[in-house]
Design a protein around this motif. Structure first.
Motif, PDB file in Angstrom:
ATOM      1  N   GLY A  90     -56.225  14.570 -20.105  1.00  0.00           N
ATOM      2  CA  GLY A  90     -55.736  14.484 -18.732  1.00  0.00           C
ATOM      3  C   GLY A  90     -54.859  13.248 -18.599  1.00  0.00           C
ATOM      4  N   ARG A  91     -54.113  13.172 -17.506  1.00  0.00           N
ATOM      5  CA  ARG A  91     -53.164  12.058 -17.305  1.00  0.00           C
ATOM      6  C   ARG A  91     -53.824  10.693 -17.469  1.00  0.00           C
ATOM      7  NH1 ARG A  91     -48.010  12.848 -18.116  1.00  0.00           N
ATOM      8  NH2 ARG A  91     -48.113  15.074 -18.396  1.00  0.00           N
ATOM      9  N   ARG A  92     -55.008  10.527 -16.887  1.00  0.00           N
ATOM     10  CA  ARG A  92     -55.674   9.211 -16.939  1.00  0.00           C
ATOM     11  C   ARG A  92     -56.146   8.876 -18.341  1.00  0.00           C
ATOM     12  NH1 ARG A  92     -59.548   7.713 -12.022  1.00  0.00           N
ATOM     13  NH2 ARG A  92     -60.159   6.233 -13.629  1.00  0.00           N
ATOM     14  N   GLU A  93     -56.690   9.908 -19.013  1.00  0.00           N
ATOM     15  CA  GLU A  93     -57.177   9.681 -20.393  1.00  0.00           C
ATOM     16  C   GLU A  93     -56.000   9.358 -21.324  1.00  0.00           C
ATOM     17  OE1 GLU A  93     -60.635  13.009 -20.781  1.00  0.00           O
ATOM     18  OE2 GLU A  93     -58.587  13.670 -20.415  1.00  0.00           O
ATOM     19  N   LEU A  94     -54.825   9.891 -20.972  1.00  0.00           N
ATOM     20  CA  LEU A  94     -53.655   9.708 -21.818  1.00  0.00           C
ATOM     21  C   LEU A  94     -53.116   8.279 -21.767  1.00  0.00           C
ATOM     22  CD1 LEU A  94     -51.562  11.261 -23.601  1.00  0.00           C
ATOM     23  CD2 LEU A  94     -50.258  11.699 -21.511  1.00  0.00           C
ATOM     24  N   ARG A  95     -53.343   7.595 -20.655  1.00  0.00           N
ATOM     25  CA  ARG A  95     -52.711   6.290 -20.415  1.00  0.00           C
ATOM     26  C   ARG A  95     -52.824   5.282 -21.569  1.00  0.00           C
ATOM     27  NH1 ARG A  95     -50.429   3.674 -16.478  1.00  0.00           N
ATOM     28  NH2 ARG A  95     -51.445   1.669 -16.784  1.00  0.00           N
ATOM     29  N   ARG A  99     -49.303   3.697 -24.479  1.00  0.00           N
ATOM     30  CA  ARG A  99     -48.895   2.383 -24.933  1.00  0.00           C
ATOM     31  C   ARG A  99     -48.562   2.377 -26.426  1.00  0.00           C
ATOM     32  NH1 ARG A  99     -53.192  -2.540 -24.544  1.00  0.00           N
ATOM     33  NH2 ARG A  99     -52.089  -3.809 -26.054  1.00  0.00           N
ATOM     34  N   ARG A 100     -49.278   3.204 -27.168  1.00  0.00           N
ATOM     35  CA  ARG A 100     -49.153   3.185 -28.627  1.00  0.00           C
ATOM     36  C   ARG A 100     -47.910   3.911 -29.141  1.00  0.00           C
ATOM     37  NH1 ARG A 100     -51.742  -1.122 -29.416  1.00  0.00           N
ATOM     38  NH2 ARG A 100     -53.960  -1.058 -28.972  1.00  0.00           N
ATOM     39  N   LEU A 101     -47.366   4.806 -28.312  1.00  0.00           N
ATOM     40  CA  LEU A 101     -46.210   5.599 -28.732  1.00  0.00           C
ATOM     41  C   LEU A 101     -45.084   5.336 -27.752  1.00  0.00           C
ATOM     42  CD1 LEU A 101     -48.138   9.004 -29.175  1.00  0.00           C
ATOM     43  CD2 LEU A 101     -47.883   7.210 -30.872  1.00  0.00           C
ATOM     44  N   GLN A 102     -44.070   4.643 -28.207  1.00  0.00           N
ATOM     45  CA  GLN A 102     -42.962   4.275 -27.322  1.00  0.00           C
ATOM     46  C   GLN A 102     -41.666   4.939 -27.789  1.00  0.00           C
ATOM     47  OE1 GLN A 102     -42.891   1.911 -24.501  1.00  0.00           O
ATOM     48  NE2 GLN A 102     -44.977   2.668 -24.564  1.00  0.00           N
ATOM     49  N   ILE A 103     -40.696   4.988 -26.877  1.00  0.00           N
ATOM     50  CA  ILE A 103     -39.433   5.658 -27.210  1.00  0.00           C
ATOM     51  C   ILE A 103     -38.259   4.732 -26.921  1.00  0.00           C
ATOM     52  CG2 ILE A 103     -39.253   6.800 -24.943  1.00  0.00           C
ATOM     53  CD1 ILE A 103     -38.271   9.340 -26.554  1.00  0.00           C
ATOM     54  N   PHE A 129     -49.908  -2.242 -18.369  1.00  0.00           N
ATOM     55  CA  PHE A 129     -51.022  -2.024 -19.294  1.00  0.00           C
ATOM     56  C   PHE A 129     -51.978  -3.225 -19.335  1.00  0.00           C
ATOM     57  CE2 PHE A 129     -48.012   1.121 -21.086  1.00  0.00           C
ATOM     58  CZ  PHE A 129     -48.832   2.232 -21.015  1.00  0.00           C
ATOM     59  N   GLY A 130     -51.782  -4.175 -18.445  1.00  0.00           N
ATOM     60  CA  GLY A 130     -52.708  -5.319 -18.357  1.00  0.00           C
ATOM     61  C   GLY A 130     -52.612  -6.260 -19.540  1.00  0.00           C
ATOM     62  N   ILE A 131     -51.397  -6.399 -20.093  1.00  0.00           N
ATOM     63  CA  ILE A 131     -51.225  -7.330 -21.220  1.00  0.00           C
ATOM     64  C   ILE A 131     -50.780  -8.672 -20.654  1.00  0.00           C
ATOM     65  CG2 ILE A 131     -49.954  -7.796 -23.358  1.00  0.00           C
ATOM     66  CD1 ILE A 131     -49.560  -4.740 -23.577  1.00  0.00           C
ATOM     67  N   PRO A 181     -46.776  -1.149 -29.513  1.00  0.00           N
ATOM     68  CA  PRO A 181     -46.865   0.240 -29.980  1.00  0.00           C
ATOM     69  C   PRO A 181     -47.173   0.304 -31.476  1.00  0.00           C
ATOM     70  CG  PRO A 181     -44.577  -0.411 -29.844  1.00  0.00           C
ATOM     71  CD  PRO A 181     -45.382  -1.586 -29.350  1.00  0.00           C
ATOM     72  N   ARG A 182     -47.585   1.474 -31.900  1.00  0.00           N
ATOM     73  CA  ARG A 182     -47.766   1.675 -33.341  1.00  0.00           C
ATOM     74  C   ARG A 182     -46.708   2.618 -33.892  1.00  0.00           C
ATOM     75  NH1 ARG A 182     -53.470   2.679 -35.160  1.00  0.00           N
ATOM     76  NH2 ARG A 182     -52.494   1.879 -37.032  1.00  0.00           N
TER      77      ARG A 182
END
Ligand code: ATP
Ligand code: SF4
Ligand code: MG
Length: 335
Positions: A90-95, A99-103, A129-131, A181-182
């Motif tokens: 779901g959208r929230r679980e995806l959040r 962060r790990r996959l950026q474009i 993302f609270g960094i 990101p990774r």
């Protein structure tokens, strides 16, 4: 996880990905058909590795990248990262995975808000993302990131339009890196830049990969770039991968007629290579109406009767895979 097992585990494993776009028409805007932009695509990328995705305009490269990040919603398949199928979240679980996959896009103008100063453009994602615990801490990080992409941190209070195209692309890279990101999807990230600037940005990407162990899904139509940058190549034609394998093998011994045609079109100073250029005739097939049989049969210089009747699957070749009946003949014997 041990170093050996983490080296084997792909960072991203994409299987059977399908993203079709509805074609609507008539007064009621009924669905009349589908653009099969991505039609059963599978691949893996390990940490610290680059997979180049190549093919002509409209073959589905961008849609693959966007589907992996769920910027468009695929209808089938799986995109597994850290053991989790991102398509099932779901959208929230995806959040946290976002962060790990950026474009990084081709056009930095489109991805940078002209009203945001560079500092804020880079810090935006960190805040989301609270960094960083405070604005001061985030600013400190922005300074380090700007240095890392070889920009002067004193310029962080300027606006994007005050920078050159290459500098703006460096800002976009810093912005992506800010959220740790990774994997980076680089979608034609250097295509709009002058050749000398392209080389600088590509070198920066290579350095970052070595330092941070980043994985890249590198989308491009420039095969010259692929040769220097990618460990593996996947060649797409009308929504499907038609050949995949280590870059060195694909360039020296392409196993699909479409790959051979693409490679023969690379400008070369070698008169023999110029003479052996494969010129494809016929129109590029439409992903809204892919040809029956092999999708490439309407343009393939090596077409034969069977190609019009049936669709070849991906078969293993000694290093990688090819979607061609001819490749079946070179299939390695079963162990
Ligand atoms: N949001 C959308 N709605 C409908 N059709 C789309 C959408 N996005 C892409 N398409 C179609 O899907 C197909 C694949 O497009 P995509 O942008 O993925 O190709 P590409 O390989 O990245 O091309 P290019 O090299 O020109 O960037 C094209 O036919 C395109 O018109
Ligand atoms: S299956 Fe036939 S048409 Fe398709 S790529 Fe191979 S030879 Fe060409
Ligand atoms: Mg594209």
């Amino acid at each position: 996880m041990s170093a050996a097992s983490s080296a084997r585990t792909p960072l991203l494993r994409v299987s059977g990905l399908r993203t079709w776009f509805p074609i609507r028409g008539g007064v009621l805007q009924r669905v009349l058909g589908h653009v099969r932009a991505v039609d059963d695509v599978s691949f893996e990328i390990a940490a610290g590795r680059t997979l180049a995705l190549v093919g002509e305009s409209g073959c589905g490269k961008t849609t693959v990248g966007r589907s992996c990040l769920r910027l468009v919603e695929p209808q089938a398949g799986s995109v597994v990262h850290e053991g989790v199928d991102l398509l099932g979240l779901g959208r929230r679980e995806l959040r946290p995975y976002r962060r790990r996959l950026q474009i990084v896009f081709q056009d930095p103008n489109a991805s940078l808000d002209p009203r945001l100063r560079v500092r804020d453009a880079i810090a935006e994602g960190m805040q989301a993302f609270g960094i960083g615990d405070s604005e001061a801490e985030r600013t400190e990080r922005v300074v380090a990131l700007l240095r890392r992409v070889q920009l002067d941190p004193d310029q962080m209070w300027r606006y994007p339009h005050e920078f050159s195209g290459g500098q703006r692309q460096r800002i976009c890279i810093a912005r992506a890196l800010a959220v740790e990101p990774r994997l980076l999807v680089c979608d034609e990230a250097v295509s709009a830049l002058d050749v000398s600037i392209q080389a600088q940005i590509l070198n920066l990407l290579l350095e970052l990969q070595q330092e941070l162990g980043l994985a890249y899904l590198f989308i491009t139509h420039d095969l010259g770039v692929v040769r220097h940058l990618a460990h593996e190549v996947a060649v797409m034609y009308v929504g499907q991968i038609v050949e995949r394998g280590p870059t060195a093998r694909v360039f020296s011994d392409p196993r699909h007629p479409y790959t051979r045609a693409l490679l023969s079109a690379i400008p070369s100073a070698d008169p023999f290579r110029r003479a052996t250029r494969v010129r494809l005739t016929g129109d590029v097939a439409s992903p809204a109406r892919p040809p029956a049989g092999c999708r490439f049969h309407t343009r393939c210089p090596e077409v034969f009767e069977r190609c019009r009747r049936g669709a070849p699957g991906l078969v293993p070749v000694d290093e990688g895979e090819s979607r061609c009946f001819l490749a079946e003949r070179s299939e390695p014997p079963a162990a």
